[in-house]
Design a protein around this motif. Structure first.
Motif, PDB file in Angstrom:
ATOM      1  N   ILE A 575       0.810  -1.224   0.000  1.00  0.00           N
ATOM      2  CA  ILE A 575       0.000   0.000   0.000  1.00  0.00           C
ATOM      3  C   ILE A 575       0.839   1.268   0.000  1.00  0.00           C
ATOM      4  CG2 ILE A 575      -1.891  -1.194   1.162  1.00  0.00           C
ATOM      5  CD1 ILE A 575      -1.154   0.219   3.735  1.00  0.00           C
ATOM      6  N   ASN A 576       2.181   1.131  -0.023  1.00  0.00           N
ATOM      7  CA  ASN A 576       3.058   2.298  -0.094  1.00  0.00           C
ATOM      8  C   ASN A 576       4.001   2.154  -1.286  1.00  0.00           C
ATOM      9  OD1 ASN A 576       2.628   3.890   2.622  1.00  0.00           O
ATOM     10  ND2 ASN A 576       2.762   1.733   3.200  1.00  0.00           N
ATOM     11  N   ARG A 577       4.133   3.213  -2.047  1.00  0.00           N
ATOM     12  CA  ARG A 577       5.006   3.161  -3.234  1.00  0.00           C
ATOM     13  C   ARG A 577       6.471   3.089  -2.830  1.00  0.00           C
ATOM     14  NH1 ARG A 577       7.497   6.924  -6.393  1.00  0.00           N
ATOM     15  NH2 ARG A 577       6.651   8.614  -5.120  1.00  0.00           N
ATOM     16  N   GLN A 578       6.842   3.751  -1.722  1.00  0.00           N
ATOM     17  CA  GLN A 578       8.228   3.756  -1.276  1.00  0.00           C
ATOM     18  C   GLN A 578       8.280   3.889   0.242  1.00  0.00           C
ATOM     19  OE1 GLN A 578       9.910   7.128  -3.316  1.00  0.00           O
ATOM     20  NE2 GLN A 578       8.967   8.629  -1.969  1.00  0.00           N
ATOM     21  N   ILE A 579       9.416   3.506   0.808  1.00  0.00           N
ATOM     22  CA  ILE A 579       9.621   3.536   2.254  1.00  0.00           C
ATOM     23  C   ILE A 579      10.845   4.399   2.563  1.00  0.00           C
ATOM     24  CG2 ILE A 579      10.055   2.168   4.330  1.00  0.00           C
ATOM     25  CD1 ILE A 579       7.321   1.598   3.067  1.00  0.00           C
ATOM     26  N   LEU A 580      10.708   5.278   3.545  1.00  0.00           N
ATOM     27  CA  LEU A 580      11.828   6.104   3.990  1.00  0.00           C
ATOM     28  C   LEU A 580      12.731   5.271   4.890  1.00  0.00           C
ATOM     29  CD1 LEU A 580      13.073   8.992   4.067  1.00  0.00           C
ATOM     30  CD2 LEU A 580      11.795   9.327   6.203  1.00  0.00           C
ATOM     31  N   CYS A 581      14.012   5.203   4.549  1.00  0.00           N
ATOM     32  CA  CYS A 581      14.970   4.380   5.294  1.00  0.00           C
ATOM     33  C   CYS A 581      16.151   5.224   5.756  1.00  0.00           C
ATOM     34  CB  CYS A 581      15.492   3.236   4.425  1.00  0.00           C
ATOM     35  SG  CYS A 581      14.209   2.186   3.716  1.00  0.00           S
ATOM     36  N   MET A 582      16.803   4.764   6.792  1.00  0.00           N
ATOM     37  CA  MET A 582      18.049   5.406   7.219  1.00  0.00           C
ATOM     38  C   MET A 582      19.114   4.339   7.449  1.00  0.00           C
ATOM     39  SD  MET A 582      17.415   6.489  11.204  1.00  0.00           S
ATOM     40  CE  MET A 582      15.730   7.072  11.148  1.00  0.00           C
ATOM     41  N   ALA A 583      20.301   4.601   6.963  1.00  0.00           N
ATOM     42  CA  ALA A 583      21.425   3.683   7.147  1.00  0.00           C
ATOM     43  C   ALA A 583      22.090   4.002   8.488  1.00  0.00           C
ATOM     44  CB  ALA A 583      22.417   3.819   5.994  1.00  0.00           C
ATOM     45  N   TYR A 584      21.312   3.789   9.528  1.00  0.00           N
ATOM     46  CA  TYR A 584      21.782   4.136  10.870  1.00  0.00           C
ATOM     47  C   TYR A 584      21.078   3.206  11.854  1.00  0.00           C
ATOM     48  CZ  TYR A 584      24.175   7.582  13.842  1.00  0.00           C
ATOM     49  OH  TYR A 584      25.052   8.221  14.700  1.00  0.00           O
TER      50      TYR A 584
END
Length: 774
Positions: A575-584
């Motif tokens: 249901i989401n086109r993209q996901i916000l990620c952090m390399a932390y």
């Protein structure tokens, strides 16, 4: 040893048991148990030995049935080596115990599962239905009808008869024990039947269920409930295709109100005599939303009909099957589920109206959610990592205590720590894992929410970093991050004390990026270990509390799957086109032998029985409501444990719920690949291996063509070939360290944490901080 030689040996053991040579039989049983996989006929011999040795029929049956409902050693879908002997033993043992009703039912189920008709008992049922319909005040006839339902394995119908007799004070003690209360969601059905306020029941007829539902409707009315009966659909020929929903008024206008129920005739649309749609789901939706009260109804119909409403039409996201699949023939019997508003359904499960919780605004910046179940020993250290945050803003630690009745250890710990940030809540009942998380989410008051287990840890800088990222991306509802790993002492043999830092990090350098849902699915298809890098909303990701409304809007539900983490991971990508990620890194996933996740997947080998027999009994003491059961496509995968199984059924549920196409699912993991990988990874040492393989064999033709040549030729003969296993050597191998210490190409590091005096998650968090300098 060949398979033929194996069965000759078992036959000899059984002969010695019948001759009374129990000491010899015991020795030979132990010797043969070393040959893996253990076959069903060995368990039959073991049950015969227990009965002969101890004279305890219940203990003998437990050899075949296991401790829990889903631990049977036999698969009742078709005949295969050992099943006939297994059923014969069970029938005879039931009769020894005076449980004639169970003996009759067992024989009927075996005959039907093997493709034979149970015509005699079905004729008895038909006669009992007719007799009761003609004299519905005759309680002797009602009792006979209940027996007929029980004998023909129509358990929901039997249960309604039973509840009626109990309400009238007419149920006498009989030979049936109440094993059926272990059937998932039986407690929920009982609560609805016995509710003080009238409940709405919708009964749907088909070619198998006619008079049965008329009688059940009468009984439900007498229990004080509101009953709707959907009669067999009326055919309506059209020259051009119409929308089934356009015929709703026709059905409602032709409804007839009887004293005990309202009968509504559905319409099936045909073109040149070929059906192309009917309006039953529109009728159900109308009843729920306009006449059902609180937009919720119970459904009683065949399993086939219940499964057919999921994907399309007005009931998408507004339906839940509650009765589990047992066998193909039982899908012709009455199954039950709910239809309407998901929030009304879970309000029944939790015992209060959850809508105010959904609408509640934030009171603090963050909620760290920890569903706990008899886990105070590890929770102590997990809570300390949550309290040791550098963040100076507001946050709460929601400890949702789902421990078994009578256990106060989690409450006592929270009281002892006596910190205002810790908010202790008790679940309203002993909940299934996914519902435990869902209930805890509803209790949160943080603007941003993330959950961890009671053996996991939160790194000291976590909330500081999250605050910065959330302020930078105010429109994003989901944020994902890196997480470390720590295996507590004693966990999983050679994996214990494993400590992992995913990659090299630089303090303050929070690498934020987007990952498309398509890319996430692709990574999983290439490497199944990538499932742990999905946005699970558990340990590696969290959500703004507003996302609860987004889930409801886009799916109709909150946490509906069998596992809370993979389910949300897949659904988030649907249901989401993209996901916000952090390399932390923000958290550390801890694994401990007392964790629910571990015990769900624990093998039943000798090395693990000390854990599973004691701890599992506590872990699986659940109130029988709110349990997710498998849908049509999910059932194509034989029930097992492990990541591949979980991934397959979550993908399948997304298909059944209309959130993912079959093509998209197959690009990640198709059924054949899932079966082959599951069998290759499924421990041959597990006592359930034989049952698992025959379950797979039974389901294989349902996907391809009959017979399923690739399974019969490539899989079946090879996986059941007897292999001698020296368990002492196996235990020694399992105890060997299964990981290599060192630094990888991206700066990630694996250590043996015991070398650094680390014995719990709090110390692991400190080691992580020291090694990374963050």
């Amino acid at each position: 040893m060949t398979e033929k030689e194996y069965f000759v040996q078992i036959k000899d053991i059984r002969k010695h048991i019948s001759d009374g040579s129990l000491e010899y039989a015991d020795k030979r049983l132990t010797e043969m148990y070393a040959y893996k996989p253990v076959r069903l006929l060995w368990f039959v011999a073991k049950a015969e030995y227990v009965l002969a040795k101890e004279g305890d029929p219940a203990a003998a049956l437990k050899v075949l049935d296991g401790e829990r409902y889903l631990e049977k050693k036999y698969f009742p879908g078709e005949d295969y080596p050992g099943l006939k002997a297994c059923i014969k033993f069970r029938i005879n043992t039931f009769r020894q115990m005076g449980r004639e009703h169970d003996a009759v039912r067992e024989d009927y189920c075996y005959q039907r599962a093997c493709g034979k008709r149970g015509s005699r008992l079905e004729n008895v049922l038909a006669a009992a239905l007719t007799a009761f319909a003609e004299d519905s005040e005759n309680m002797r006839l009602l009792s006979a009808l209940g027996d007929a339902f029980y004998h023909t394995a129509d358990m929901a119908s039997y249960f309604i008869v039973r509840m009626t007799m109990m309400r009238r004070g007419l149920l006498e003690q009989d030979s049936r024990n109440e094993w059926f209360y272990q059937i998932p969601n039986w407690g929920y059905l009982e609560e609805r039947l016995c509710a003080d306020e009238p409940q709405t029941f919708i009964l749907i007829m088909d070619e198998h269920l006619g008079q049965v539902l008329e009688v059940l409707g009468f009984l439900l009315h007498n229990l004080g409930h509101k009953v709707y009966l959907l009669s067999p659909p009326l055919a309506f020929e059209t020259e051009e295709r119409l929308e089934p929903g356009d015929t709703l008024a026709v059905s409602l206008d032709n409804a007839v109100q009887y004293p005990d129920m309202r009968v509504i005739p559905p319409v099936v649309l045909t073109q040149e005599g070929v059906p192309y749609g009917d309006n039953r789901d529109y009728i159900i939706d109308h009843i729920c939303s306009s006449e059902g009260g609180n937009d919720l109804s119970m459904l009683l119909c065949s399993g086939k009909i219940l499964d057919s409403f999921y994907r399309d039409g007005p009931l998408r996201g507004r339906l839940g099957r509650l009765s589990p699949y047992e066998t193909d023939f039982q899908e012709e019997k009455v199954q039950f589920g709910w239809a309407g508003d998901y929030l009304s359904y879970i309000s029944n499960v939790y015992g209060y109206d959850v809508r105010p919780d959904i609408e509640a605004g934030p009171e603090v910046d963050f909620s760290i959610v920890i569903p706990a179940r008899n886990s105070a020993k590890t929770l102590r250290y997990t809570l300390q990592t949550c309290l040791d945050q550098r963040y100076t803003g507001s946050y709460e630690i929601v400890v949702s205590d789902n421990s078994v009745e009578g256990s106060t250890e989690v409450y006592d710990l929270c009281k002892e720590l006596n910190d205002a940030k810790i908010r202790y809540i008790k679940t309203p009942r002993s909940l299934y894992l996914a519902k435990s998380f869902e209930f805890a989410y509803l209790q949160t008051r943080g603007a941003f929410v993330f959950s961890i287990g009671s053996d996991d840890g939160v790194l000291p800088w976590a909330l500081d970093v999250l605050k910065k990222v959330l302020e930078r991306f105010p429109r994003e509802e989901i944020v994902q991050w890196d997480r470390g790993f720590y295996a507590w002492p004693g966990f999983n043999g050679g994996q214990e004390n494993m400590f992992q830092i995913p990659r090299k990090y630089e303090k303050g350098n929070i690498g934020v990026y987007y990952t498309s849902a398509q890319e996430i699915f692709h990574r999983v298809s290439q490497n199944l270990q990538e499932i742990y890098r999905m946005p699970l909303l558990y340990i590696n990701s969290g959500f703004r509390r507003s996302y609860l409304k987004t889930l409801l809007q886009k799916t109709g539900k909150l946490l509906d799957g069998t596992c809370q983490d993979l389910y949300t991971g897949i659904i988030n990508c649907c249901i989401n086109r993209q996901i916000l990620c952090m390399a932390y890194p923000l958290t550390i996933a801890g694994m401990n032998t007392s964790s629910v996740g571990y015990l769900v997947n624990v093998t039943d080998t000798r090395a693990d029985r000390s854990i599973s027999s004691a701890a599992s009994r506590k872990i699986f003491q659940l109130d029988n409501a709110g349990i997710t059961v498998l849908l049509a496509r999910e059932r194509l995968m034989p029930q097992t444990t492990g990541d591949i199984y979980a991934l397959y059924i979550v993908l399948s549920r997304a298909i059944d719920e209309g959130l993912l196409s079959l093509e998209e699912s197959n690009s990640v993991l198709d059924w054949k690949t899932a079966i082959l990988r599951s069998i290759s990874f499924y421990p041959m040492l597990k006592d359930s291996f034989d049952c698992f393989v025959h379950g797979a064999r039974f389901m294989a033709p349902k996907v391809g063509q009959k017979p399923c040549a690739w399974f019969e030729n490539e899989v079946y003969p090879s996986v059941l070939k007897p292999n001698y296993l020296n368990e002492a050597n196996w235990d020694e191998q399992q105890a060997k360290k299964s990981y290599h210490e060192g630094i990888d190409s991206i700066g990630g590091e694996i250590l043996d944490a015991s070398r650094y005096d680390v014995h719990n998650i709090m110390q692991a968090v400190k080691l992580f901080a020291d090694r990374t300098g963050l």
